[in-house]
Design an enzyme around this catalytic site. Structure first.
Site, PDB file in Angstrom:
ATOM      1  N   GLU A  38     -35.797  27.710 -19.707  1.00 40.19           N
ATOM      2  CA  GLU A  38     -35.707  28.878 -20.583  1.00 40.19           C
ATOM      3  C   GLU A  38     -35.433  30.073 -19.674  1.00 40.19           C
ATOM      4  O   GLU A  38     -36.149  30.274 -18.688  1.00 40.19           O
ATOM      5  CB  GLU A  38     -37.039  29.070 -21.328  1.00 40.19           C
ATOM      6  CG  GLU A  38     -36.918  30.201 -22.317  1.00 40.19           C
ATOM      7  CD  GLU A  38     -38.195  30.509 -23.081  1.00 40.19           C
ATOM      8  OE1 GLU A  38     -39.166  29.753 -22.993  1.00 40.19           O
ATOM      9  OE2 GLU A  38     -38.177  31.547 -23.765  1.00 40.19           O
ATOM     10  N   ARG A  92     -46.412  17.363 -13.740  1.00 37.96           N
ATOM     11  CA  ARG A  92     -45.851  18.588 -13.189  1.00 37.96           C
ATOM     12  C   ARG A  92     -46.395  18.813 -11.779  1.00 37.96           C
ATOM     13  O   ARG A  92     -47.440  18.291 -11.414  1.00 37.96           O
ATOM     14  CB  ARG A  92     -46.136  19.782 -14.090  1.00 37.96           C
ATOM     15  CG  ARG A  92     -47.594  20.175 -14.178  1.00 37.96           C
ATOM     16  CD  ARG A  92     -47.838  21.206 -15.274  1.00 37.96           C
ATOM     17  NE  ARG A  92     -47.142  22.441 -15.033  1.00 37.96           N
ATOM     18  CZ  ARG A  92     -46.180  22.931 -15.828  1.00 37.96           C
ATOM     19  NH1 ARG A  92     -45.818  22.289 -16.909  1.00 37.96           N
ATOM     20  NH2 ARG A  92     -45.605  24.074 -15.552  1.00 37.96           N
ATOM     21  N   LYS A 130     -44.969  30.921 -15.172  1.00 40.26           N
ATOM     22  CA  LYS A 130     -43.962  31.987 -15.166  1.00 40.26           C
ATOM     23  C   LYS A 130     -44.567  33.315 -15.609  1.00 40.26           C
ATOM     24  O   LYS A 130     -44.185  34.364 -15.115  1.00 40.26           O
ATOM     25  CB  LYS A 130     -42.807  31.624 -16.107  1.00 40.26           C
ATOM     26  CG  LYS A 130     -41.749  30.782 -15.438  1.00 40.26           C
ATOM     27  CD  LYS A 130     -40.454  30.814 -16.250  1.00 40.26           C
ATOM     28  CE  LYS A 130     -40.248  29.499 -16.948  1.00 40.26           C
ATOM     29  NZ  LYS A 130     -39.083  29.461 -17.802  1.00 40.26           N
TER      30      LYS A 130
HETATM   31  P1  ATP Z   1     -42.639  28.077 -20.030  1.00 37.69           P
HETATM   32  O1  ATP Z   1     -42.101  26.992 -20.931  1.00 37.69           O
HETATM   33  O2  ATP Z   1     -44.083  28.331 -20.165  1.00 37.69           O
HETATM   34  O3  ATP Z   1     -41.817  29.316 -20.012  1.00 37.69           O
HETATM   35  P2  ATP Z   1     -41.850  26.299 -17.921  1.00 37.69           P
HETATM   36  O4  ATP Z   1     -42.219  26.404 -16.502  1.00 37.69           O
HETATM   37  O5  ATP Z   1     -42.120  25.050 -18.668  1.00 37.69           O
HETATM   38  O6  ATP Z   1     -42.543  27.534 -18.557  1.00 37.69           O
HETATM   39  P3  ATP Z   1     -39.074  25.960 -18.521  1.00 37.69           P
HETATM   40  O7  ATP Z   1     -37.989  26.926 -18.300  1.00 37.69           O
HETATM   41  O8  ATP Z   1     -39.299  25.449 -19.898  1.00 37.69           O
HETATM   42  O9  ATP Z   1     -40.354  26.692 -18.026  1.00 37.69           O
HETATM   43  O10 ATP Z   1     -38.939  24.756 -17.502  1.00 37.69           O
HETATM   44  C1  ATP Z   1     -37.735  24.045 -17.358  1.00 37.69           C
HETATM   45  C2  ATP Z   1     -38.020  22.648 -16.915  1.00 37.69           C
HETATM   46  O11 ATP Z   1     -38.762  22.640 -15.708  1.00 37.69           O
HETATM   47  C3  ATP Z   1     -38.821  21.873 -17.930  1.00 37.69           C
HETATM   48  O12 ATP Z   1     -38.143  20.659 -18.179  1.00 37.69           O
HETATM   49  C4  ATP Z   1     -40.129  21.624 -17.290  1.00 37.69           C
HETATM   50  O13 ATP Z   1     -40.604  20.351 -17.622  1.00 37.69           O
HETATM   51  C5  ATP Z   1     -39.827  21.721 -15.804  1.00 37.69           C
HETATM   52  N1  ATP Z   1     -40.968  22.246 -15.084  1.00 37.69           N
HETATM   53  C6  ATP Z   1     -41.552  23.439 -15.269  1.00 37.69           C
HETATM   54  N2  ATP Z   1     -42.624  23.589 -14.456  1.00 37.69           N
HETATM   55  C7  ATP Z   1     -42.725  22.442 -13.738  1.00 37.69           C
HETATM   56  C8  ATP Z   1     -43.623  21.972 -12.721  1.00 37.69           C
HETATM   57  N3  ATP Z   1     -44.640  22.723 -12.301  1.00 37.69           N
HETATM   58  N4  ATP Z   1     -43.390  20.753 -12.194  1.00 37.69           N
HETATM   59  C9  ATP Z   1     -42.365  20.009 -12.615  1.00 37.69           C
HETATM   60  N5  ATP Z   1     -41.490  20.391 -13.561  1.00 37.69           N
HETATM   61  C10 ATP Z   1     -41.653  21.586 -14.129  1.00 37.69           C
END
Ligand code: ATP
Ligand code: MG
Length: 573
Positions: free
Chosen positions: A49, A275, A285
């Protein structure tokens, strides 16, 4: 039985001989290739996102998804999950593309935006309404929460749940046309208000949001929720393996339910992995944004940030991060990885690739009294003992040099082997020198150390086999470059920054010593010529990187990581 696989997984028989060496996600992919489940096709994606900069957790996902696509001769999509206009910006889109590319995630021409699918998603929502599987709800957000029930209590149906298809179609269209205020109505899926899985208790599919989207402008004022949108995005792009983090395991039934309701749509498989969490690091984030907006750090690319741009500025190479991701592996259970493992991978990579130079961070002057005044010379130095192709360079030497203040001690204890009165040491690539005298100012500070040198030891070799117990680095007083050096430590002082007493937040865990600026460092002249981003080793000190703040008049270096490797020591223990 199964088809042979035409990818690179080595799976040319029904059983992959290397299957056991693969992580569980790759095992699933290899098995699917072997069984011909997707016709041997492998399609993955990274779906950020655009509401912040990428961090090392995202890097793990990028390395995993793009790596699988590469290893199994598949395709890899970069897809922006831009379904929430309130938090999203083009700045983030641009930074994310730069970071994914830098990490080696190659999406070729496969760049997609969820916002391009808004019309298709809307049409599918209408299809669900027509099938009696979705309804417009007028409850307030607070009422929806109350009606949802809890883990132990079933939810209650909304009084609007049994609206007619016609009424739902009409209201949904008017939602889209902008007739209602934010929050006035939502579209919900009609699933099961008594389900054990709270995600299935009539989840919200659309909400009203009068906001300008960074790509679609004011065209839409209803926006799809993540659970509704995500599977559709995967389906439209014909993703085979939709890899996400563990917290979405409980959402998988919903992912599958939506796709099962729609006629003739492609249905990918969602796979969850753990994760990445790191000690001394926050990865949310929202918290990273707070660090930036409240100026606890100097921007998203502050070298103390766990962001990809911060790590790049700090001097980590993409190879450092990839090798770390490989070491961490892919697991089904959440855990926290010791940040020392990341630092170990950084050292191991930079050791192979960085040229060595001499720099003195806390200079004290040494005068070599028997070296002829006015004379100077160039001495040969090896750029990288790990890599002969890095070649040699010349380092200027003269009667006056700087050494590190801590490499001298006047009243040295037994175990101090560096310079002290009467002691002979080696100057790296230069000569043996012996300390004869120390000059101090009125307050007792050492202002000059007087030494003699042995001209027969040129290059640092003793002709008579004489041994010295230490080798110290130095920089010429007459010929050097001044620099600012930014010394970094962990941004947080605690392994778990969130572990704070009541009333405090992770901000209370910030390490006040995480940045120390050295203003009077001196460098050998070659270092003054390197462009921003160059990674080097300062001998005996650590790995450093030229910061983009450097100007022709003043170099700025960032400490990437010191040479001490606590991780390797731990491993030995
Ligand atoms: P949010 O959804 O709260 O804004 P997010 O870190 O999940 O935060 P995204 O932009 O949705 O942000 O993440 C993109 C991809 O990165 C997703 O597929 C997510 O699964 C992966 N991702 C995010 N954080 C991690 C992490 N700490 N370890 C591994 N993969 C991650
Ligand atoms: Mg997310």
């Amino acid at each position: 039985m199964s088809e042979n696989c035409n990818c690179n997984c080595g799976n040319n028989d029904n059983v992959n001989p290397n299957r056991e060496s693969l992580d569980f996600v790759r095992q699933i992919v290899a098995d699917d290739c072997a069984s011909g489940k997707w016709g041997g096709r492998v399609a993955t994606r990274f779906p950020p996102e655009p509401n912040g900069y990428l961090h090392i957790g995202h890097a793990k996902s990028i390395v995993l998804n793009s790596g699988i696509a590469q290893e199994f001769a598949g395709s890899f999509n970069l897809r922006f999950d831009d379904t929430n206009p309130v938090k999203e910006e083009d700045e983030y889109v641009q930074s994310i593309m730069a970071d994914v590319r830098w990490l080696g995630g190659d999406w070729q021409d496969r760049l997609f935006f969820a916002s391009d699918y808004f019309q298709q998603m809307y049409d599918w929502a209408v299809e669900l309404i027509r099938k009696g599987k979705a309804y417009v709800d007028d409850l307030t957000p607070e009422e929806i929460r109350q009606y949802r029930g809890t883990l132990t209590e079933p939810g209650r149906p909304s009084p609007y749940r049994d609206r007619s298809v016609e009424e739902n179609l009409d209201l949904f269209e008017r939602m889209k046309k902008g007739e209602f205020a934010n929050g006035a109505r939502v579209l919900r899926a009609k699933i099961d208000m008594a389900s054990n899985n709270l995600n299935l208790r009539d989840p919200i599919m659309y909400r009203i949001l009068h906001a300008t989207h960074h790509r679609t402008g004011d065209k839409w004022c209803i926006y799809p929720m993540y659970d509704w949108a995500h599977g559709l995005e995967d389906s439209i792009e014909k993703i085979t393996h939709s890899i996400c983090t563990l917290e979405f395991e409980n959402h998988r039934p919903l992912y599958d339910w939506f796709l099962d309701q729609l006629d003739g749509v492609f249905h990918p498989q969602q796979i969850e992995f753990a994760r990445l969490n790191l000690t001394y690091t926050v990865m949310s984030k929202r918290k990273l944004l707070q660090l930036v907006t409240e100026k606890h750090v100097n921007g998203w690319d502050d070298p103390r940030m766990p962001t990809v741009s911060g790590m790049r500025r700090r001097g980590y190479s993409p190879e450092c991060i990839r090798s770390f991701c490989k070491k961490v592996g892919v697991a089904k259970f959440n855990s926290t990885v010791d940040v020392a493992l990341l630092e170990h991978c950084v050292r191991a990579e930079l050791n192979k690739t960085s040229s060595r130079y001499m720099a003195v961070l806390d200079p004290v002057k040494v005068v070599i009294t028997n070296y002829p005044e006015g004379q100077s010379e160039y001495l040969d130095a090896v750029n990288n003992p790990e890599d002969a192709s890095a070649g040699n360079r010349k380092v200027p030497f003269g009667r006056e040099i700087y050494i590190e203040r801590e490499d001298f001690m006047e009243d040295a204890p037994k175990k101090f082997f560096r310079l002290t009165p009467g002691r002979e040491v080696r100057l790296r690539y230069a000569y043996f020198i012996t300390c004869q005298e120390v000059i101090k100012d009125a307050t007792g500070n050492i202002v000059e150390i007087r030494c003699t040198y042995d001209p027969a030891t040129r290059g640092g070799d003793s002709p008579d086999g004489r041994k010295v117990k230490s080798t110290i680095h130095w920089v010429s007083v007459a010929d050097n470059v001044k620099a600012e050096v930014r010394m970094y430590d962990h941004l947080f002082a605690k392994p778990d920054p969130e572990d704070v007493p009541e009333g405090q937040t992770f901000l209370n865990s910030i390490n006040p010593e995480s940045l120390k600026v050295i203003n009077n460092a001196v460098l050998e002249p070659e270092l003054g010529k390197l462009p921003a981003g160059t990674r080097v080793q300062f001998e005996r000190l650590g790995y450093f990187c030229v910061d983009p703040d450097s100007t022709p008049a003043r170099k700025v270096f960032n400490l990437t990581i010191n040479l001490r490797d606590t991780w390797a020591k731990e491993q030995v223990k």
